[in-house]
Design an enzyme around this catalytic site. Structure first.
Site, PDB file in Angstrom:
ATOM      1  N   LYS A   1      37.376  21.778 -31.039  1.00  0.00           N
ATOM      2  CA  LYS A   1      37.347  20.388 -30.664  1.00  0.00           C
ATOM      3  C   LYS A   1      38.137  19.530 -31.625  1.00  0.00           C
ATOM      4  CE  LYS A   1      33.730  17.780 -31.505  1.00  0.00           C
ATOM      5  NZ  LYS A   1      33.973  16.641 -32.249  1.00  0.00           N
ATOM      6  N   ASN A   2      37.827  19.923 -33.097  1.00  0.00           N
ATOM      7  CA  ASN A   2      38.263  19.023 -33.958  1.00  0.00           C
ATOM      8  C   ASN A   2      39.855  19.222 -34.134  1.00  0.00           C
ATOM      9  OD1 ASN A   2      35.726  17.697 -33.875  1.00  0.00           O
ATOM     10  ND2 ASN A   2      34.961  18.762 -35.665  1.00  0.00           N
TER      11      ASN A   2
ATOM     12  N   ASP B   1      29.188  20.455 -40.031  1.00  0.00           N
ATOM     13  CA  ASP B   1      28.846  20.835 -38.826  1.00  0.00           C
ATOM     14  C   ASP B   1      28.060  21.739 -38.360  1.00  0.00           C
ATOM     15  OD1 ASP B   1      32.235  19.244 -37.750  1.00  0.00           O
ATOM     16  OD2 ASP B   1      30.309  18.154 -38.499  1.00  0.00           O
TER      17      ASP B   1
ATOM     18  N   ARG C   1      30.316   5.712 -40.962  1.00  0.00           N
ATOM     19  CA  ARG C   1      31.570   6.060 -40.721  1.00  0.00           C
ATOM     20  C   ARG C   1      32.829   5.216 -40.899  1.00  0.00           C
ATOM     21  NH1 ARG C   1      30.949  10.596 -36.807  1.00  0.00           N
ATOM     22  NH2 ARG C   1      32.813  11.243 -37.133  1.00  0.00           N
TER      23      ARG C   1
ATOM     24  N   ARG D   1      29.703  16.819 -25.559  1.00  0.00           N
ATOM     25  CA  ARG D   1      30.867  16.552 -26.079  1.00  0.00           C
ATOM     26  C   ARG D   1      31.734  17.500 -26.972  1.00  0.00           C
ATOM     27  NH1 ARG D   1      29.802  12.290 -30.260  1.00  0.00           N
ATOM     28  NH2 ARG D   1      31.986  12.968 -30.408  1.00  0.00           N
TER      29      ARG D   1
HETATM   30  C1  EPZ Z   1      35.920  15.094 -38.863  1.00  0.00           C
HETATM   31  O1  EPZ Z   1      34.868  13.498 -38.948  1.00  0.00           O
HETATM   32  C2  EPZ Z   1      35.101  15.732 -37.866  1.00  0.00           C
HETATM   33  N1  EPZ Z   1      35.456  15.206 -36.275  1.00  0.00           N
HETATM   34  C3  EPZ Z   1      33.750  15.839 -38.000  1.00  0.00           C
HETATM   35  O2  EPZ Z   1      33.081  16.565 -36.916  1.00  0.00           O
HETATM   36  C4  EPZ Z   1      33.483  16.441 -39.322  1.00  0.00           C
HETATM   37  O3  EPZ Z   1      31.867  16.202 -39.679  1.00  0.00           O
HETATM   38  C5  EPZ Z   1      34.046  15.655 -40.550  1.00  0.00           C
HETATM   39  O4  EPZ Z   1      35.320  15.673 -39.976  1.00  0.00           O
HETATM   40  C6  EPZ Z   1      33.770  16.212 -41.850  1.00  0.00           C
HETATM   41  O5  EPZ Z   1      34.346  17.603 -41.775  1.00  0.00           O
HETATM   42  C7  EPZ Z   1      36.536  15.247 -36.093  1.00  0.00           C
HETATM   43  O6  EPZ Z   1      37.807  15.856 -36.530  1.00  0.00           O
HETATM   44  C8  EPZ Z   1      37.001  14.682 -34.896  1.00  0.00           C
HETATM   45  P1  EPZ Z   1      35.627  12.427 -42.862  1.00  0.00           P
HETATM   46  P2  EPZ Z   1      35.607  12.494 -39.923  1.00  0.00           P
HETATM   47  O7  EPZ Z   1      36.510  11.472 -42.794  1.00  0.00           O
HETATM   48  O8  EPZ Z   1      37.196  12.405 -39.904  1.00  0.00           O
HETATM   49  C9  EPZ Z   1      33.506   8.966 -45.173  1.00  0.00           C
HETATM   50  C10 EPZ Z   1      31.653  17.178 -35.079  1.00  0.00           C
HETATM   51  O9  EPZ Z   1      30.273  17.181 -35.112  1.00  0.00           O
HETATM   52  N2  EPZ Z   1      34.688   8.226 -44.713  1.00  0.00           N
HETATM   53  O10 EPZ Z   1      35.779  13.531 -43.420  1.00  0.00           O
HETATM   54  O11 EPZ Z   1      35.204  10.988 -39.522  1.00  0.00           O
HETATM   55  C11 EPZ Z   1      32.640   9.394 -44.021  1.00  0.00           C
HETATM   56  O12 EPZ Z   1      31.756   7.981 -43.772  1.00  0.00           O
HETATM   57  C12 EPZ Z   1      32.143  15.766 -35.905  1.00  0.00           C
HETATM   58  O13 EPZ Z   1      32.439  17.763 -34.658  1.00  0.00           O
HETATM   59  C13 EPZ Z   1      34.837   7.098 -45.538  1.00  0.00           C
HETATM   60  O14 EPZ Z   1      34.025   6.534 -46.411  1.00  0.00           O
HETATM   61  O15 EPZ Z   1      35.176  12.961 -41.013  1.00  0.00           O
HETATM   62  C14 EPZ Z   1      31.786  10.451 -44.106  1.00  0.00           C
HETATM   63  O16 EPZ Z   1      30.836  10.289 -44.776  1.00  0.00           O
HETATM   64  C15 EPZ Z   1      31.013  15.170 -36.392  1.00  0.00           C
HETATM   65  N3  EPZ Z   1      35.840   6.154 -45.312  1.00  0.00           N
HETATM   66  C16 EPZ Z   1      32.818  11.411 -45.101  1.00  0.00           C
HETATM   67  O17 EPZ Z   1      33.719  10.445 -45.454  1.00  0.00           O
HETATM   68  C17 EPZ Z   1      37.053   6.797 -44.369  1.00  0.00           C
HETATM   69  O18 EPZ Z   1      38.015   5.916 -44.183  1.00  0.00           O
HETATM   70  C18 EPZ Z   1      33.492  12.458 -44.385  1.00  0.00           C
HETATM   71  O19 EPZ Z   1      34.271  11.817 -43.319  1.00  0.00           O
HETATM   72  C19 EPZ Z   1      36.872   7.888 -43.702  1.00  0.00           C
HETATM   73  C20 EPZ Z   1      35.604   8.823 -43.933  1.00  0.00           C
END
Ligand code: EPZ
Length: 423
Positions: A22-23, A310, A125, A403
């Site tokens: 998915k990701n 995840d 997020r 999802r």
């Molecule tokens: C991706 O989310 C995945 N989703 C998530 O999978 C996964 O948990 C996550 O990466 C971490 O591996 C997809 O790829 C569609 P991040 P993403 O940006 O990109 C903070 C699932 O269950 N952050 O690495 O949103 C954020 O709040 C989903 O399949 C900022 O502060 O994750 C979080 O605490 C859930 N500012 C941390 O970084 C930003 O601009 C990690 O977020 C971006 C992120």
């Protein structure tokens, strides 16, 4: 609200083919906006998030065709012309990761607009790192009342040096896609190293983008005015694989997972061995044998290649029946223990405090009526606990599970589980 009814007690047995990730597929679908040529993506999972992303792309004017090649879903996308720079707000609410369209729209059209709905079940997020990256590339970015707009100076982004405070997966992907169409060279320091980022990079390279340093501490992208078309496969979903592996371990069963990249699951496999699972790793498969009762072990989620966030809730469910106490530390998201309260209804002993959950393993869980709440991994974890529990567990909110998991009930039944989807 869709529900799953799970009768526990059956050890799972058999083999199952893991679907495309998915990701990985979601950013690849967004990348199709960068080019007028046809993009073909193979092994696309039939999950709700993919269906929502298809609707968003169609709303933007992208032509979409779904087909099959030797039983695997094949998606053809052609963004010959894009009718708007606005990401559909209603559809955006259904899937936060549609933020991944922002970079490609900004790079293709010189402007992009979206409604960013802010936090969800697992934390605020934010997208500050995404937007800071676009600003570094010369875009004027405005955020007001949940509306985000960006316009590239003179209609085109410029290459930039971008330092990510945190190796954000989405920010790395969004900036990399925008940089593929920018003027000049962009370096992304401290990028995410997840396999899904590498899959996207391979797709962008197939489209003609020049990208180096994937998996290292700096990704270098040399932008180009035009990109062509390409065909690319989606890597197996390491999170789906880990979820089914824990289904085998928690039921004391024996499963073979096919179409797996074991090298993407090293931290997870090590943890399963630590709690007593028998694991045999092949080139593209993993054989799992669950112990009568799993042991206890601490785990801390980390960016790749650490233990994946995840698969945290799934481990939490497993540790509920572990022999001893396990401390689970969630270092990626602010609020990813919501499922603990539901597991407690099944007799689990979990104390959560901030980013820590202390789990005292109990001899048995009892079936109960529980709810998946806007986190598909928590929902899947309740099903896992139900597979072990005595009696029947009814998981409400099963639409969240759809999802990210294709036909979970049917696929678990093929392994001997007693799981029925109810309206
Ligand atoms: C991706 O989310 C995945 N989703 C998530 O999978 C996964 O948990 C996550 O990466 C971490 O591996 C997809 O790829 C569609 P991040 P993403 O940006 O990109 C903070 C699932 O269950 N952050 O690495 O949103 C954020 O709040 C989903 O399949 C900022 O502060 O994750 C979080 O605490 C859930 N500012 C941390 O970084 C930003 O601009 C990690 O977020 C971006 C992120």
């Amino acid at each position: 609200m869709a529900r799953l009814m799970v009768r526990g007690g059956e050890p799972l047995r058999g083999s199952i083919r893991i679907n495309g990730a998915k990701n990985a597929v979601l950013p690849m679908m967004a990348a199709a906006v960068l080019t007028r040529s046809e993009c073909v993506i193979r092994d696309v999972p039939d999950i709700r998030d993919v269906r929502v992303m298809i609707e968003i792309l169609k709303d933007l004017g992208v032509s979409v065709q779904l087909g099959e090649i030797d039983g695997r879903r094949r998606l053809s996308l052609k963004a010959e012309s894009i009718r708007t720079d606005v990401v559909n707000a209603e559809l955006m609410k259904k899937m936060r990761s549609s933020v991944l369209l922002f970079g490609p729209l900004l790079a293709r059209l010189g402007s992009a607009r979206m409604t960013y709905p802010g936090g969800c079940a697992i934390g605020p997020r934010p997208v500050d790192m995404h937007l800071d990256g676009f600003a570094a590339m010369g875009a004027t970015v405005n955020e007001r009342g949940g509306q985000v707009t960006a316009a590239a100076g003179r209609g085109r982004l410029s290459g930039a040096e971008i330092h990510l405070e945190y190796p954000s997966v989405g920010a790395t992907e969004n900036i990399m896609m925008a940089a593929a169409r920018a003027d000049g060279v962009t370096r992304i320091w401290n990028p995410a190293r997840e396999p899904e980022v590498a899959n996207l990079a391979a797709f962008l390279q197939a489209l003609g983008a020049e990208i180096e340093g994937i998996g290292s501490d700096v990704i270098t992208v040399r932008g180009s005015g035009q990109l062509g078309g390409a065909e690319c496969g989606v890597i197996p979903d390491r999170i789906e694989a880990g979820t089914y592996a824990i289904a085998g371990v928690i039921t004391g069963g024996e499963l073979t997972l096919e179409n797996v990249r074991p090298e993407h699951l090293r931290a997870f496999v090590a943890k399963m061995k630590e709690v007593g699972a028998g694991i045999c790793v092949g080139r593209d498969r993993i054989h799992v044998r669950g112990p009568e009762r799993p042991g206890a072990a601490d785990v801390r989620t980390l960016p790749y290649p650490g233990y994946p966030t995840d698969l945290q809730n799934q481990y939490l469910a497993l540790s509920c029946v572990g022999e001893g106490t396990s401390v689970v530390t969630e270092s990626i998201f602010e609020n990813r223990f919501k499922v603990a309260a539901e597991l407690t209804k099944m007799g689990a002993s979990i104390h959560t405090e901030g980013r820590l959950a202390v789990v005292k393993g109990v001899d048995r869980l009892c079936g109960a009526s529980v709810e998946a709440d806007d986190d598909l991994r928590g929902g899947a974890s309740l099903v896992l606990a139900g597979l072990r529990a005595e009696g029947t567990t009814v998981v409400r909110g099963a639409e969240y599970i759809d999802r990210g998991y294709m036909n979970l009930a049917e696929r678990l039944r093929s392994l001997g589980a007693n799981v029925v989807a109810m309206g």
